[in-house]
Design a protein around this motif. Structure first.
Motif, PDB file in Angstrom:
ATOM      1  N   LYS A  48      36.393  13.651  33.283  1.00 15.74           N
ATOM      2  CA  LYS A  48      35.698  12.298  33.378  1.00 15.74           C
ATOM      3  C   LYS A  48      36.515  11.643  32.288  1.00 15.74           C
ATOM      4  N   GLY A  49      37.564  11.567  31.956  1.00 16.88           N
ATOM      5  CA  GLY A  49      38.620  10.679  31.317  1.00 16.88           C
ATOM      6  C   GLY A  49      37.517  10.031  29.986  1.00 16.88           C
ATOM      7  N   LEU A  50      37.042  11.340  29.246  1.00 14.91           N
ATOM      8  CA  LEU A  50      36.361  11.202  27.948  1.00 14.91           C
ATOM      9  C   LEU A  50      37.353  12.018  27.201  1.00 14.91           C
ATOM     10  N   ARG A  51      37.839  10.735  25.994  1.00 11.90           N
ATOM     11  CA  ARG A  51      38.281  11.217  25.144  1.00 11.90           C
ATOM     12  C   ARG A  51      37.922  10.603  23.504  1.00 11.90           C
ATOM     13  N   ILE A  52      37.354  11.609  22.081  1.00 12.92           N
ATOM     14  CA  ILE A  52      36.941  11.788  21.283  1.00 12.92           C
ATOM     15  C   ILE A  52      37.825  10.530  20.632  1.00 12.92           C
ATOM     16  N   LYS A  53      37.054   9.263  20.220  1.00 15.90           N
ATOM     17  CA  LYS A  53      38.065   8.049  19.468  1.00 15.90           C
ATOM     18  C   LYS A  53      37.571   9.078  17.891  1.00 15.90           C
ATOM     19  N   PRO A  54      38.730   8.546  17.005  1.00 19.57           N
ATOM     20  CA  PRO A  54      39.691   8.907  16.305  1.00 19.57           C
ATOM     21  C   PRO A  54      38.312   8.137  15.437  1.00 19.57           C
ATOM     22  N   ALA A  55      38.694   9.304  13.759  1.00 17.30           N
ATOM     23  CA  ALA A  55      37.037   8.610  13.176  1.00 17.30           C
ATOM     24  C   ALA A  55      37.810   7.330  12.235  1.00 17.30           C
ATOM     25  N   CYS A  56      37.400   6.746  11.647  1.00 11.29           N
ATOM     26  CA  CYS A  56      37.835   5.694  10.844  1.00 11.29           C
ATOM     27  C   CYS A  56      36.343   5.075   9.645  1.00 11.29           C
ATOM     28  N   THR A  57      36.997   5.137   8.536  1.00  6.49           N
ATOM     29  CA  THR A  57      36.135   4.762   7.593  1.00  6.49           C
ATOM     30  C   THR A  57      36.587   3.113   6.892  1.00  6.49           C
ATOM     31  N   TRP A  58      35.593   2.835   6.447  1.00  5.35           N
ATOM     32  CA  TRP A  58      35.850   0.639   6.207  1.00  5.35           C
ATOM     33  C   TRP A  58      35.347   1.101   4.806  1.00  5.35           C
ATOM     34  N   ILE A  59      35.953   0.217   3.756  1.00  8.82           N
ATOM     35  CA  ILE A  59      35.395  -0.055   2.295  1.00  8.82           C
ATOM     36  C   ILE A  59      35.615  -1.951   1.938  1.00  8.82           C
ATOM     37  N   GLU A  60      34.580  -1.984   1.482  1.00  7.44           N
ATOM     38  CA  GLU A  60      34.878  -3.386   0.870  1.00  7.44           C
ATOM     39  C   GLU A  60      35.433  -3.833  -0.648  1.00  7.44           C
ATOM     40  N   ILE A  61      36.541  -4.662  -0.775  1.00  7.69           N
ATOM     41  CA  ILE A  61      37.471  -4.501  -2.058  1.00  7.69           C
ATOM     42  C   ILE A  61      36.747  -5.814  -1.753  1.00  7.69           C
ATOM     43  N   LYS A  62      36.750  -6.363  -3.251  1.00  8.53           N
ATOM     44  CA  LYS A  62      36.774  -8.221  -3.505  1.00  8.53           C
ATOM     45  C   LYS A  62      36.582  -8.499  -2.379  1.00  8.53           C
ATOM     46  N   LYS A  63      35.414  -8.777  -1.323  1.00  8.13           N
ATOM     47  CA  LYS A  63      35.170  -9.307  -0.105  1.00  8.13           C
ATOM     48  C   LYS A  63      35.162  -9.397   0.633  1.00  8.13           C
ATOM     49  N   GLN A  64      36.489  -8.462   0.600  1.00  3.99           N
ATOM     50  CA  GLN A  64      37.400  -7.736   1.963  1.00  3.99           C
ATOM     51  C   GLN A  64      37.039  -7.044   2.209  1.00  3.99           C
ATOM     52  N   PRO A  65      37.466  -6.541   3.643  1.00  2.58           N
ATOM     53  CA  PRO A  65      37.084  -5.172   4.416  1.00  2.58           C
ATOM     54  C   PRO A  65      38.514  -4.361   4.618  1.00  2.58           C
TER      55      PRO A  65
END
Length: 700
Positions: free
Chosen positions: A561-578
């Motif tokens: 089916k051409g399906l692939r698990i997308k890599p996990a990502c995490t984000w954090i905001e420091i001083k208004k910048q993600p």
């Protein structure tokens, strides 16, 4: 004409019993009836003493102390007496008083006076009084009032002019009495643009878009020179139908009529193109508006937010601010929701400050959006402060806070808030029950959960839906009662839904029941064959139960089916910048310091029993992530947050997938050794880590 009512008639009439219990209410009625001689001090007391004694003997009321009339009521009486003396006709005096009450938005009292007039049966009212009564009915959305006023107009033989015909039609439409409204519309001797706009607009507001188009085409045949406002209404109907071709035709007609610059049409077009999936056309219409109004800005910002273009929506908000356009509470509500999606606490705080600064600090819609924002980003106390400061709360406000407490593992407080909501007279709806039942399942409050679930249909006449059953299935699963959970699915009064099977799968995963987990995963796979996460769940179940052949077949299906698990990502905001991190990410400018911090943390928590690795049953992670558990995205983001903030600052992160067991165990220990509070919102729920524990109770 004498409209005075004898006291014995009042005494014997049940519907006037309420008047007799309050001397001030009766005082107004008697003054308006012209029997003002009763209001000498002596007769005033004697009359009421006689009435009260009579009612007490028959058991209607208990005697109570006399109350002194207020200054406002005395003034009202004096003004009415003056009007009656000047006009000479008590009926005219009451008509004038009705109009005055409506002008001051005292609609209930106006309809009460109208009821006094109705008792006489032969009282004639003029058009201005009927107009005022129509306003009262609309203001109260009183169906009973609409019927009484309309019947009185018909029985009195009043000849309606075009204005009054339109007002009667509007009264029925705004009270959602559409069958009666259509009958009135068809009986109108003449219709103007207001008549058509009112009827068509009412149909669109109620979602009857096809009937609205039938009427519109009928109007177009009668008179092609349509009012521009009806074009805006029909463009809204296109939005509801999500048929862009109809909207484009109406757009062309508006241009040919020279109404391309009409602000109402332009705003309706922006909304229509946005909701029909063409944000580019919406932007084109917005760019060509000669005067960009507040509504225009709000609509284009909401359009970008609708399509997930949160950064663009935020940029437009700042453009609007810099252009000096006046903002309203809708502007701030939209932006707060955008900030919720962006996980931008600083931008949300600025919007909150702007909300207060522009005078909308008490607005119910904007404040509810703020409660929702603070809840979703772990600021539960801030959310509670906003909620308690709201002078008025609707059911959505209550639902947001109850659900927030539940998501953060504070189930007892959620249940207490639900009980307070009911005590204060707010009627819970199906969303309220979903919020409080979710709180019970997250916190394992089985007894509370079953009591509330059973009260839904018994006490509140709310029929449980599939999502409520899913909560109860998870509540059973949390206690390890998997057979009972499966029985609840089997015996449900409807076909089991995805959420119900997912709840059983979660319970099977936690309690390591591979056979039942495999059964639930296969059910999910069959219901959503194109959803990638279902393949992941099934693959991991097969691997965990040693069924390698079945696991290989799932892998082959993924490849085909051409399906692939997308890599996990995490984000954090420091001083208004993600700052966004992937597992094993080395793109950040502070990569060296981040990795050194990770290694330091891993070494420290290993002293408390942490072991890297371990078997995860259903983590939403790919093979590459499994090979490098030391440097999962959550750990990188937390390490960056620790080196970038003071020791007293709590960390708030967002994870695109469900957090894995390895990271969950590690973060509990990291929170303990650093004495930090770490809040992570993953694809499953909120996790509040503090002092080596998590608010989820290790069940997610």
């Amino acid at each position: 004409m004498n409209i005075s009512l004898p006291l014995d008639q009042l005494r014997s009439s049940c519907r006037y019993a309420a008047f007799l219990t309050d001397p001030h209410v009766l005082q107004e009625r008697l003054v308006l009836s012209g029997d003002c001689s009763l209001f000498s001090k002596k007769r005033y007391r004697n009359v009421f003493s006689h009435i009260r004694a009579s009612l007490s003997e028959h058991g209607f009321i208990k005697p109570r102390p006399m109350m002194k009339p207020s200054k406002r009521e005395e003034n009202l009486c004096e003004e009415t007496i003056s009007k009656v003396n000047q006009i000479g006709d008590p009926g005219s005096g009451i008509s004038a008083q009705i109009e005055k009450l409506v002008f001051h938005k005292r609609y209930h009292e106006a309809l009460d006076f109208f009821e006094l007039l109705e008792c006489e049966g032969d009282c004639q009212l003029d058009s201005s009084t009927y107009d005022a009564l129509i306003t009262a009915c609309i203001g109260l959305r009183s169906i009973r009032g609409v019927k009484r006023v309309h019947n009185h107009m018909v029985s009195s033989g009043l000849v309606l002019d075009q204005y009054l015909w339109n007002r009667v039609l509007s009264m029925h439409v705004k009270c959602k009495m559409m069958l009666d409204a259509r009958s009135i519309f068809d009986d109108m001797p003449e219709r103007n643009s207001i008549s058509w706009n009112t009827m068509v607009g009412g149909l669109v507001d109620l979602g009857d878009y096809l009937e609205a188009f039938r009427l519109f085409f009928m109007m177009w045949e009668e008179n092609s020179a349509a009012d521009p406002r009806i074009f805006a209404t029909m463009i809204r109907a296109c939005s509801g139908l999500e048929v862009i071709s109809l909207g484009q035709q109406l757009h062309c007609c508006a241009l040919k009529m020279g109404e391309g610059d009409n602000r109402f049409i332009s705003c309706a077009l922006i909304d229509m193109y946005s909701k029909c999936g063409s944000i580019e056309d919406a932007q084109f219409v917005f760019d060509n508006m000669p005067e960009k109004t507040t509504v225009g800005w709000n609509t284009i910002i909401a359009g970008y937010a609708l399509h997930g273009y949160s950064e663009e929506a935020l940029c437009l908000y700042y453009e609007m601010r810099d252009a000096g356009v006046k903002m309203d509470h809708f502007t701030f509500s939209i932006i707060i929701r955008v900030c919720t999606r962006l996980a931008s606490l600083e931008h949300a705080k600025q919007a909150h400050a702007g909300l207060v600064r522009h005078g909308f600090g008490l607005d119910i819609v904007a404040n509810t959006a703020l409660v929702d924002f603070y809840i979703k980003w772990g600021r539960i106390e801030d959310a509670r402060n906003v909620f308690e400061g709201m002078p008025q709360k609707n059911v959505i406000s209550w639902n947001a806070l109850i659900g927030g407490y539940g998501n953060h593992g504070r189930g007892i407080e959620a249940v207490e808030l639900f009980e307070r909501m009911v005590h204060e007279g707010m009627m819970p709806n199906h969303v309220t029950f979903l919020a409080v039942l979710s709180a019970c399942r997250y916190s394992g409050l089985s007894d509370y959960g079953w009591e509330i679930f059973e009260s839904m249909s018994r006490d509140y006449k709310v029929k449980p839906r599939a999502m409520h059953y899913a909560c109860m299935i998870e509540l059973l699963g949390r206690e390890g009662l998997l057979d009972e959970a499966f029985a609840l699915i089997r015996d449900a009064p409807f076909r089991p839904t995805i959420n119900m099977w997912a709840a059983l799968l979660t319970a099977s995963r936690v309690h390591k029941n591979f056979e039942l987990g495999k059964f639930a995963a296969e059910k999910l796979y069959g219901m959503e064959p194109e959803k990638l996460s279902n393949y992941v769940m099934l693959l991991n179940i097969y691997n965990s139960s040693g069924k390698q052949d079945e696991a290989a077949a799932v892998v082959q299906t993924l490849k085909r089916k051409g399906l692939r698990i997308k890599p996990a990502c995490t984000w954090i905001e420091i001083k208004k910048q993600p700052h966004v991190f992937l597992s094993g990410d080395k793109c950040h400018v502070q990569t060296k310091e981040i990795y050194e911090k990770v290694d330091e943390l891993m070494l420290e928590i290993s002293k408390y029993g942490y072991v890297t690795g371990g078997k995860s049953l259903l983590p939403d992670v790919d093979e590459q992530e499994q090979k490098s558990p030391h440097y999962h995205s959550e750990k990188l983001a937390i390490s960056f947050g620790l080196i970038s903030t003071s020791s007293s600052t709590s960390l708030q992160l967002v994870q695109s997938h469900r957090i894995c067991n390895n990271c969950h165990n590690a973060i509990k220990l990291i929170a303990m050794i650093t004495k930090r509070e770490i809040v992570i919102r993953d694809a499953s729920r909120f996790h509040r880590f503090k002092n080596s524990t998590c608010s989820c109770g290790d069940y997610w």
